[in-house]
Write a protein that holds these residues in place. Structure first.
Motif, PDB file in Angstrom:
ATOM      1  N   UNK A  53      20.772   4.286   2.271  1.00  0.00           N
ATOM      2  CA  UNK A  53      19.608   4.256   1.391  1.00  0.00           C
ATOM      3  C   UNK A  53      19.730   5.197   0.194  1.00  0.00           C
ATOM      4  N   UNK A  54      20.863   5.882   0.072  1.00  0.00           N
ATOM      5  CA  UNK A  54      21.139   6.697  -1.106  1.00  0.00           C
ATOM      6  C   UNK A  54      22.188   5.989  -1.954  1.00  0.00           C
ATOM      7  N   UNK A  55      21.959   5.964  -3.262  1.00  0.00           N
ATOM      8  CA  UNK A  55      22.961   5.476  -4.208  1.00  0.00           C
ATOM      9  C   UNK A  55      23.640   6.701  -4.804  1.00  0.00           C
ATOM     10  N   UNK A  56      24.963   6.680  -4.828  1.00  0.00           N
ATOM     11  CA  UNK A  56      25.733   7.822  -5.324  1.00  0.00           C
ATOM     12  C   UNK A  56      26.374   7.488  -6.659  1.00  0.00           C
ATOM     13  N   UNK A  57      26.389   8.478  -7.537  1.00  0.00           N
ATOM     14  CA  UNK A  57      26.938   8.311  -8.877  1.00  0.00           C
ATOM     15  C   UNK A  57      27.856   9.469  -9.224  1.00  0.00           C
ATOM     16  N   UNK A  58      28.905   9.160  -9.944  1.00  0.00           N
ATOM     17  CA  UNK A  58      29.741  10.180 -10.580  1.00  0.00           C
ATOM     18  C   UNK A  58      29.294  10.222 -12.035  1.00  0.00           C
ATOM     19  N   UNK A  59      28.962  11.409 -12.521  1.00  0.00           N
ATOM     20  CA  UNK A  59      28.486  11.560 -13.893  1.00  0.00           C
ATOM     21  C   UNK A  59      29.482  12.426 -14.654  1.00  0.00           C
ATOM     22  N   UNK A  60      30.029  11.841 -15.722  1.00  0.00           N
ATOM     23  CA  UNK A  60      30.954  12.555 -16.598  1.00  0.00           C
ATOM     24  C   UNK A  60      30.497  12.317 -18.024  1.00  0.00           C
ATOM     25  N   UNK A  61      30.266  13.435 -18.737  1.00  0.00           N
ATOM     26  CA  UNK A  61      29.712  13.361 -20.090  1.00  0.00           C
ATOM     27  C   UNK A  61      28.403  12.584 -20.010  1.00  0.00           C
ATOM     28  N   UNK A  62      28.272  11.489 -20.721  1.00  0.00           N
ATOM     29  CA  UNK A  62      27.048  10.681 -20.682  1.00  0.00           C
ATOM     30  C   UNK A  62      27.237   9.379 -19.917  1.00  0.00           C
ATOM     31  N   UNK A  63      28.261   9.308 -19.076  1.00  0.00           N
ATOM     32  CA  UNK A  63      28.570   8.078 -18.354  1.00  0.00           C
ATOM     33  C   UNK A  63      28.338   8.282 -16.856  1.00  0.00           C
ATOM     34  N   UNK A  64      27.485   7.431 -16.279  1.00  0.00           N
ATOM     35  CA  UNK A  64      27.236   7.450 -14.838  1.00  0.00           C
ATOM     36  C   UNK A  64      27.908   6.235 -14.216  1.00  0.00           C
ATOM     37  N   UNK A  65      28.702   6.474 -13.182  1.00  0.00           N
ATOM     38  CA  UNK A  65      29.414   5.406 -12.490  1.00  0.00           C
ATOM     39  C   UNK A  65      28.931   5.333 -11.055  1.00  0.00           C
ATOM     40  N   UNK A  66      28.443   4.149 -10.655  1.00  0.00           N
ATOM     41  CA  UNK A  66      27.988   3.954  -9.284  1.00  0.00           C
ATOM     42  C   UNK A  66      29.192   3.988  -8.352  1.00  0.00           C
ATOM     43  N   UNK A  67      29.101   4.782  -7.290  1.00  0.00           N
ATOM     44  CA  UNK A  67      30.171   4.868  -6.307  1.00  0.00           C
ATOM     45  C   UNK A  67      29.818   4.003  -5.104  1.00  0.00           C
ATOM     46  N   UNK A  68      30.818   3.458  -4.470  1.00  0.00           N
ATOM     47  CA  UNK A  68      30.587   2.676  -3.265  1.00  0.00           C
ATOM     48  C   UNK A  68      30.848   3.547  -2.046  1.00  0.00           C
TER      49      UNK A  68
END
Length: 70
Positions: free
Chosen positions: A48-63
Motif C-alpha cells: 500500500x506504499x508507492x516508492x519513488x526515487x527522486x533526483x533533481x526534479x525527476x521522480x521515478x516510481x520504483x517497483x
C-alpha cells in the motif's frame, strides 16, 4: 538521490503526506511532521506504499520487485 513514499489510501484526502527515507534513523519520516515515521522494512514491504526515487526534479516510481535497489 532521495527515496520517498506515499501511502495509497491517503490520496482520498485533500492532502497526501510524503515520507522520506532517513539513513540515520533507518525510517521513512513524514516531511511535514518528522515525529511520524515508519521503519524502512515496513514501508518497502507494504504493497500500500508507492516508492519513488527522486533526483533533481525527476521522480521515478520504483517497483517492489526491484527492492534490492532501495
Amino acid at each position: 538521490m532521495k527515496l520517498r513514499a506515499i501511502f495509497i489510501g491517503d490520496v482520498r484526502f485533500s492532502e497526501c503526506p510524503v515520507f522520506e527515507y532517513t539513513a540515520t534513523t533507518n525510517q521513512y519520516e513524514m516531511l511535514s511532521d518528522r515525529m511520524i515515521a515508519y521503519d524502512k522494512e515496513v514501508v518497502e514491504q507494504d504493497e500500500d506504499f508507492l516508492l519513488f526515487r527522486v533526483e533533481a526534479d525527476v521522480a521515478t516510481l520504483l517497483t517492489k520487485a526491484s527492492s534490492s535497489t532501495f
